[in-house]
Scaffold this motif. Structure first.
Motif, PDB file in Angstrom:
ATOM      1  N   LYS A   1      81.847 -19.519 -37.597  1.00 24.78           N
ATOM      2  CA  LYS A   1      82.750 -20.519 -38.167  1.00 24.78           C
ATOM      3  C   LYS A   1      83.330 -21.439 -37.089  1.00 24.78           C
ATOM      4  O   LYS A   1      83.547 -22.630 -37.327  1.00 24.78           O
ATOM      5  CB  LYS A   1      83.868 -19.834 -38.943  1.00 24.78           C
ATOM      6  N   LYS A   2      83.565 -20.871 -35.923  1.00 26.17           N
ATOM      7  CA  LYS A   2      84.079 -21.685 -34.815  1.00 26.17           C
ATOM      8  C   LYS A   2      83.052 -22.728 -34.395  1.00 26.17           C
ATOM      9  O   LYS A   2      83.393 -23.900 -34.160  1.00 26.17           O
ATOM     10  CB  LYS A   2      84.422 -20.781 -33.628  1.00 26.17           C
ATOM     11  N   ALA A   3      81.782 -22.315 -34.305  1.00 24.40           N
ATOM     12  CA  ALA A   3      80.714 -23.253 -33.943  1.00 24.40           C
ATOM     13  C   ALA A   3      80.542 -24.326 -35.017  1.00 24.40           C
ATOM     14  O   ALA A   3      80.302 -25.501 -34.715  1.00 24.40           O
ATOM     15  CB  ALA A   3      79.403 -22.492 -33.737  1.00 24.40           C
ATOM     16  N   ILE A   4      80.703 -23.921 -36.278  1.00 26.95           N
ATOM     17  CA  ILE A   4      80.570 -24.863 -37.382  1.00 26.95           C
ATOM     18  C   ILE A   4      81.706 -25.879 -37.376  1.00 26.95           C
ATOM     19  O   ILE A   4      81.495 -27.069 -37.634  1.00 26.95           O
ATOM     20  CB  ILE A   4      80.518 -24.103 -38.723  1.00 26.95           C
ATOM     21  N   CYS A   5      82.910 -25.425 -37.063  1.00 25.91           N
ATOM     22  CA  CYS A   5      84.052 -26.351 -36.958  1.00 25.91           C
ATOM     23  C   CYS A   5      83.780 -27.444 -35.933  1.00 25.91           C
ATOM     24  O   CYS A   5      84.075 -28.621 -36.162  1.00 25.91           O
ATOM     25  CB  CYS A   5      85.318 -25.586 -36.587  1.00 25.91           C
ATOM     26  N   LYS A   6      83.202 -27.055 -34.806  1.00 22.21           N
ATOM     27  CA  LYS A   6      82.872 -28.025 -33.765  1.00 22.21           C
ATOM     28  C   LYS A   6      81.811 -29.001 -34.259  1.00 22.21           C
ATOM     29  O   LYS A   6      81.904 -30.210 -34.020  1.00 22.21           O
ATOM     30  CB  LYS A   6      82.374 -27.293 -32.512  1.00 22.21           C
ATOM     31  N   ALA A   7      80.805 -28.483 -34.961  1.00 23.91           N
ATOM     32  CA  ALA A   7      79.741 -29.344 -35.487  1.00 23.91           C
ATOM     33  C   ALA A   7      80.292 -30.317 -36.530  1.00 23.91           C
ATOM     34  O   ALA A   7      79.893 -31.487 -36.577  1.00 23.91           O
ATOM     35  CB  ALA A   7      78.631 -28.489 -36.090  1.00 23.91           C
ATOM     36  N   LEU A   8      81.222 -29.842 -37.361  1.00 25.59           N
ATOM     37  CA  LEU A   8      81.832 -30.712 -38.368  1.00 25.59           C
ATOM     38  C   LEU A   8      82.653 -31.822 -37.717  1.00 25.59           C
ATOM     39  O   LEU A   8      82.681 -32.958 -38.199  1.00 25.59           O
ATOM     40  CB  LEU A   8      82.709 -29.890 -39.316  1.00 25.59           C
TER      41      LEU A   8
END
Length: 287
Positions: free
Chosen positions: A138-145
């Motif tokens: 989820k942390k990596a996805i937040c950065k991608a978003l």
């Protein structure tokens, strides 16, 4: 005289009425109509639609007249912008692929553990490992978003192109990137879970569309969200310590794994399409 020659080449660019650009417009309209997708099946269908869209885009870029026009010095800025955008989209796709793979591996491991165990003793530690892995995802996805939001803002703030014919082609390519961003946002939010939208909104990084997707998740319930449903089932199992719930959790993990596999296949195909288009744009820049 040079000016006349320039406009002659510019006017030879494919217009919105060209068969290929017409196909691109049709695909864009279909994807826009379904961009609020919030279930795994609808998101998978949109990823498949994106593959078709980018295949037509590559056909457009492969046209000699398009390449000759975009290779002109006056167009270099827009081609470089397109190239930078394609790199960002590939990075986001890679993040999504890694997130799906990591979640699938943890899901498979838990399924194996649940099949071997006859009690819930020690299961809490295994579930915590799963949840820790999901937290990293989820942390990596937040950065991608955040990166997608930055790219979206850059697209919307770009100045318009004065030349009508050149503007038509560049406009199409920008619209394709905008729709691709929206589809990837849906995918990332699905992988992360419905709560991702509320967390990001506190940072003022989520568009109104992303908020609408979060609301749809809540209205449809977790039964349409296989990954979130499996995660919730695991939390409930550890909290209740009731082995009667194991079969239900195993089913949820199995459904989550199947969902992830389907999304992985569609995403991998889209990734290859994006690489193909990126190579074409790079060739135009090197002309």
């Amino acid at each position: 005289m040079a000016t006349t020659s320039y406009h002659s080449r510019s006017n030879s660019l494919p217009s919105r009425q060209h068969p290929i650009t017409s196909q691109i417009d049709e695909n864009l309209n279909r994807l826009r109509a379904s961009q609020s997708a919030s279930t795994s099946s609808s998101i998978g269908q949109n990823l498949n639609g994106l593959q078709d869209l980018h295949e037509y885009v590559d056909m457009l870029l492969q046209l000699p007249l398009t390449q000759q026009a975009l290779a002109q010095e006056q167009q270099r800025k827009w081609v470089e912008e397109l190239f930078d955008g394609s790199i960002m989209l590939l990075d986001v796709c890679s993040t999504a692929k890694d997130a799906l793979l990591q979640t699938k591996e943890c899901t498979q491991e838990l399924q194996s553990i649940l099949r071997r165990r006859r009690g819930v003793e020690g299961l809490g530690d295994e579930v915590r490992k799963y949840l820790t892995s999901r937290k990293a995802v989820k942390k990596a996805i937040c950065k991608a978003l955040k990166n997608l939001k930055h790219m979206e803002n850059k697209l919307s703030s770009s100045s318009s192109i004065k030349d009508a014919e050149n503007g038509a082609v560049i406009s199409i390519l920008r619209e394709v990137q905008a729709v691709t961003i929206s589809m990837l946002e849906s995918l990332l939010l699905f992988i992360s879970g419905p709560e991702a939208g509320s967390k990001l909104s506190r940072w003022s990084l989520v568009s109104r569309l992303m908020h609408q997707k979060k609301v749809m998740y809540e209205e449809e319930g977790q039964k349409t969200h296989e990954i979130a449903s499996a995660e919730a089932g695991l939390r409930s199992l550890v909290k209740s310590e009731n082995m009667k719930n194991v079969e239900n959790v195993q089913n949820k993990l199995h459904n989550s794994e199947l969902c992830i596999q389907d999304l992985e296949e569609e995403l991998e195909s889209l990734f290859r399409r994006l690489i193909k288009a990126r190579v074409t744009v790079l060739n135009i820049l090197n002309c």
